[in-house]
Design a protein around this motif. Structure first.
Motif, PDB file in Angstrom:
ATOM      1  N   PRO A   1      -3.076 -19.829  65.256  1.00 50.33           N
ATOM      2  CA  PRO A   1      -3.773 -20.117  63.999  1.00 50.33           C
ATOM      3  C   PRO A   1      -3.187 -21.337  63.304  1.00 50.33           C
ATOM      4  CG  PRO A   1      -2.222 -18.345  63.654  1.00 50.33           C
ATOM      5  CD  PRO A   1      -2.239 -18.605  65.144  1.00 50.33           C
ATOM      6  N   ALA A   2      -4.020 -21.983  62.512  1.00 51.34           N
ATOM      7  CA  ALA A   2      -3.536 -23.082  61.680  1.00 51.34           C
ATOM      8  C   ALA A   2      -2.907 -22.554  60.406  1.00 51.34           C
ATOM      9  CB  ALA A   2      -4.702 -24.019  61.343  1.00 51.34           C
ATOM     10  N   LEU A   3      -3.381 -21.389  59.942  1.00 56.18           N
ATOM     11  CA  LEU A   3      -2.925 -20.803  58.691  1.00 56.18           C
ATOM     12  C   LEU A   3      -2.499 -19.355  58.915  1.00 56.18           C
ATOM     13  CD1 LEU A   3      -2.661 -20.862  55.561  1.00 56.18           C
ATOM     14  CD2 LEU A   3      -5.058 -20.134  55.459  1.00 56.18           C
ATOM     15  N   LEU A   4      -1.329 -19.017  58.392  1.00 49.18           N
ATOM     16  CA  LEU A   4      -0.829 -17.648  58.445  1.00 49.18           C
ATOM     17  C   LEU A   4      -0.837 -17.082  57.029  1.00 49.18           C
ATOM     18  CD1 LEU A   4       0.449 -15.579  60.458  1.00 49.18           C
ATOM     19  CD2 LEU A   4       2.682 -16.439  59.723  1.00 49.18           C
ATOM     20  N   ILE A   5      -1.518 -15.950  56.844  1.00 51.20           N
ATOM     21  CA  ILE A   5      -1.602 -15.290  55.550  1.00 51.20           C
ATOM     22  C   ILE A   5      -0.851 -13.967  55.639  1.00 51.20           C
ATOM     23  CG2 ILE A   5      -3.154 -14.097  53.956  1.00 51.20           C
ATOM     24  CD1 ILE A   5      -5.221 -16.248  54.475  1.00 51.20           C
TER      25      ILE A   5
ATOM     26  N   LEU B   1     -20.026 -19.725  54.117  1.00 54.32           N
ATOM     27  CA  LEU B   1     -20.097 -19.461  55.553  1.00 54.32           C
ATOM     28  C   LEU B   1     -20.803 -18.122  55.785  1.00 54.32           C
ATOM     29  CD1 LEU B   1     -16.649 -20.310  57.206  1.00 54.32           C
ATOM     30  CD2 LEU B   1     -18.831 -21.420  57.634  1.00 54.32           C
ATOM     31  N   GLY B   2     -21.646 -18.063  56.778  1.00 57.10           N
ATOM     32  CA  GLY B   2     -22.252 -16.780  57.148  1.00 57.10           C
ATOM     33  C   GLY B   2     -21.216 -15.873  57.783  1.00 57.10           C
ATOM     34  N   GLU B   3     -21.584 -14.631  58.026  1.00 58.79           N
ATOM     35  CA  GLU B   3     -20.635 -13.674  58.575  1.00 58.79           C
ATOM     36  C   GLU B   3     -20.114 -14.111  59.945  1.00 58.79           C
ATOM     37  OE1 GLU B   3     -17.969 -10.865  58.561  1.00 58.79           O
ATOM     38  OE2 GLU B   3     -19.295 -11.306  56.859  1.00 58.79           O
ATOM     39  N   SER B   4     -20.958 -14.691  60.768  1.00 65.90           N
ATOM     40  CA  SER B   4     -20.495 -15.147  62.084  1.00 65.90           C
ATOM     41  C   SER B   4     -19.497 -16.289  61.936  1.00 65.90           C
ATOM     42  CB  SER B   4     -21.678 -15.584  62.953  1.00 65.90           C
ATOM     43  OG  SER B   4     -22.378 -16.664  62.348  1.00 65.90           O
ATOM     44  N   GLY B   5     -19.732 -17.176  60.976  1.00 62.60           N
ATOM     45  CA  GLY B   5     -18.802 -18.271  60.731  1.00 62.60           C
ATOM     46  C   GLY B   5     -17.469 -17.769  60.213  1.00 62.60           C
ATOM     47  N   LEU B   6     -17.514 -16.767  59.334  1.00 64.94           N
ATOM     48  CA  LEU B   6     -16.282 -16.183  58.817  1.00 64.94           C
ATOM     49  C   LEU B   6     -15.506 -15.472  59.927  1.00 64.94           C
ATOM     50  CD1 LEU B   6     -17.535 -14.729  55.413  1.00 64.94           C
ATOM     51  CD2 LEU B   6     -15.917 -16.612  55.723  1.00 64.94           C
ATOM     52  N   LEU B   7     -16.215 -14.793  60.802  1.00 67.01           N
ATOM     53  CA  LEU B   7     -15.550 -14.121  61.920  1.00 67.01           C
ATOM     54  C   LEU B   7     -14.834 -15.129  62.813  1.00 67.01           C
ATOM     55  CD1 LEU B   7     -18.224 -11.441  62.902  1.00 67.01           C
ATOM     56  CD2 LEU B   7     -15.931 -10.999  62.007  1.00 67.01           C
ATOM     57  N   ARG B   8     -15.485 -16.248  63.099  1.00 66.25           N
ATOM     58  CA  ARG B   8     -14.853 -17.286  63.926  1.00 66.25           C
ATOM     59  C   ARG B   8     -13.638 -17.872  63.224  1.00 66.25           C
ATOM     60  NH1 ARG B   8     -20.225 -18.594  65.015  1.00 66.25           N
ATOM     61  NH2 ARG B   8     -20.212 -20.271  63.459  1.00 66.25           N
ATOM     62  N   LEU B   9     -13.769 -18.116  61.911  1.00 69.05           N
ATOM     63  CA  LEU B   9     -12.650 -18.676  61.151  1.00 69.05           C
ATOM     64  C   LEU B   9     -11.446 -17.746  61.214  1.00 69.05           C
ATOM     65  CD1 LEU B   9     -11.717 -20.920  59.104  1.00 69.05           C
ATOM     66  CD2 LEU B   9     -12.439 -19.342  57.302  1.00 69.05           C
ATOM     67  N   ARG B  10     -11.689 -16.458  60.967  1.00 61.37           N
ATOM     68  CA  ARG B  10     -10.585 -15.496  60.975  1.00 61.37           C
ATOM     69  C   ARG B  10     -10.020 -15.302  62.377  1.00 61.37           C
ATOM     70  NH1 ARG B  10     -14.143 -12.589  57.161  1.00 61.37           N
ATOM     71  NH2 ARG B  10     -14.881 -11.323  58.900  1.00 61.37           N
ATOM     72  N   ARG B  11     -10.854 -15.379  63.370  1.00 62.07           N
ATOM     73  CA  ARG B  11     -10.392 -15.164  64.749  1.00 62.07           C
ATOM     74  C   ARG B  11      -9.616 -16.370  65.274  1.00 62.07           C
ATOM     75  NH1 ARG B  11     -15.084 -15.316  68.844  1.00 62.07           N
ATOM     76  NH2 ARG B  11     -14.702 -17.548  68.498  1.00 62.07           N
ATOM     77  N   ASP B  12     -10.094 -17.563  64.953  1.00 63.30           N
ATOM     78  CA  ASP B  12      -9.578 -18.765  65.607  1.00 63.30           C
ATOM     79  C   ASP B  12      -8.583 -19.561  64.777  1.00 63.30           C
ATOM     80  OD1 ASP B  12     -11.330 -18.074  67.622  1.00 63.30           O
ATOM     81  OD2 ASP B  12     -12.853 -19.533  67.038  1.00 63.30           O
TER      82      ASP B  12
ATOM     83  N   MET C   1      -6.160 -12.146  71.870  1.00 63.51           N
ATOM     84  CA  MET C   1      -6.542 -13.002  72.989  1.00 63.51           C
ATOM     85  C   MET C   1      -7.556 -12.306  73.894  1.00 63.51           C
ATOM     86  SD  MET C   1      -2.947 -14.926  73.906  1.00 63.51           S
ATOM     87  CE  MET C   1      -1.895 -13.483  73.686  1.00 63.51           C
ATOM     88  N   ARG C   2      -7.469 -10.984  73.991  1.00 62.15           N
ATOM     89  CA  ARG C   2      -8.495 -10.249  74.736  1.00 62.15           C
ATOM     90  C   ARG C   2      -9.863 -10.421  74.072  1.00 62.15           C
ATOM     91  NH1 ARG C   2      -7.057  -6.540  78.600  1.00 62.15           N
ATOM     92  NH2 ARG C   2      -4.812  -6.132  78.850  1.00 62.15           N
ATOM     93  N   LEU C   3      -9.875 -10.397  72.744  1.00 58.28           N
ATOM     94  CA  LEU C   3     -11.141 -10.564  72.021  1.00 58.28           C
ATOM     95  C   LEU C   3     -11.738 -11.948  72.259  1.00 58.28           C
ATOM     96  CD1 LEU C   3     -10.216  -8.811  68.648  1.00 58.28           C
ATOM     97  CD2 LEU C   3     -11.584  -7.897  70.532  1.00 58.28           C
ATOM     98  N   ARG C   4     -10.885 -12.923  72.525  1.00 54.17           N
ATOM     99  CA  ARG C   4     -11.364 -14.283  72.829  1.00 54.17           C
ATOM    100  C   ARG C   4     -11.571 -14.494  74.328  1.00 54.17           C
ATOM    101  NH1 ARG C   4      -8.219 -19.107  70.072  1.00 54.17           N
ATOM    102  NH2 ARG C   4     -10.106 -20.178  70.770  1.00 54.17           N
ATOM    103  N   LYS C   5     -11.321 -13.437  75.091  1.00 56.83           N
ATOM    104  CA  LYS C   5     -11.482 -13.481  76.546  1.00 56.83           C
ATOM    105  C   LYS C   5     -10.586 -14.540  77.200  1.00 56.83           C
ATOM    106  CE  LYS C   5     -16.261 -11.858  76.177  1.00 56.83           C
ATOM    107  NZ  LYS C   5     -15.822 -10.446  76.190  1.00 56.83           N
ATOM    108  N   VAL C   6      -9.358 -14.629  76.713  1.00 54.12           N
ATOM    109  CA  VAL C   6      -8.372 -15.523  77.312  1.00 54.12           C
ATOM    110  C   VAL C   6      -7.970 -14.969  78.674  1.00 54.12           C
ATOM    111  CG1 VAL C   6      -6.032 -16.450  77.080  1.00 54.12           C
ATOM    112  CG2 VAL C   6      -7.531 -16.298  75.073  1.00 54.12           C
TER     113      VAL C   6
END
Length: 237
Positions: free
Chosen positions: A170-174, A82-93, A118-123
């Protein structure tokens, strides 16, 4: 829906994962061909001494580091490549992180800390406030929403961190040694909370811990030693 689709219920799939730091005689082989699956909705504890590879494994699964070899899938997304933008979305969402150090913003209240993702996602504000109130209630801190981290105990701060990690559903909690800075009684309470969260929120959790007293709360225990999985034990609920 096909039978094959119905059977595909893994949240995490790891295949032949290898990670080495450094080179030559000083090289540290953190992971040496690790493979396992984690079904959706399972709480898995990673056990092992310091240096066994637990943190490296969590960082790779969470997209915070890149393996030398191997494959990682999280929620049907291939992480490696995954590119950096894809990784950022994965970690964020899709992934929530809980660390030993809490990582709260000192000048913000508990509610504001929980609301940051949620602010970062503009909820929208109303939806954000509703989710924050729900999560603070879930972790038993509804009456502490306006307090800042410095006004909370270590256990309370970790509860805020858990609520924040769940903010974007999140679907996964680490969780990497989430009880490492807490006394035994508080650590057990936090681990019990994580187990309750897995059940109530329907998330999958990977929790690294060196505390043998906490392992009994997991659905399954993976033991790492010298970069290998040396035990994979399922436990009765």
């Amino acid at each position: 829906m096909s039978e094959q689709t119905l059977q595909r219920v893994d949240m995490v799939r790891v295949r032949d994962l290898r990670r080495t730091y450094g080179s030559g005689p000083a090289a540290v082989h953190a992971l040496r061909g690790v493979s396992f699956d984690v079904p959706r909705g399972e709480l898995v504890a990673l056990k092992g001494r310091s240096g066994s590879g637990k943190t490296t494994l969590l960082n790779l699964i969470g997209g915070l580091d890149t393996p030398d070899e191997g494959e990682i899938s999280v929620d049907d997304t291939e992480v490696v490549g995954l590119g950096e933008s894809g990784l950022l979305r994965l970690r964020r969402d899709r992934i929530g992180f809980v660390f030993q150090s809490f990582g709260l913003i000192p000048i913000l209240s508990a509610a504001e800390n929980v609301g940051v993702p949620m602010r970062l996602r503009k909820v929208a504000a109303a939806e954000r406030d509703e989710r924050v109130a729900l999560l603070l209630g879930l972790v038993g801190l509804a009456d502490h929403a306006e307090q800042r981290p410095g006004e909370l105990s270590g256990g309370q701060q970790q509860r805020v961190a858990i609520a924040r990690a769940l903010a974007n559903r999140p679907a996964l909690l680490i969780a990497d040694e989430p009880t490492g800075q807490l006394d035994a009684e508080t650590g057990l309470a936090v681990m019990e909370l994580l187990r309750a969260v897995v059940r109530s929120e329907g998330v999958t959790a990977l929790v690294a811990t060196h505390d043998a007293n906490l392992l009994g709360l997991a659905d399954r225990v993976l033991e790492l030693s010298d970069g290998h999985i040396t035990e994979d034990r399922s436990q009765a609920a």
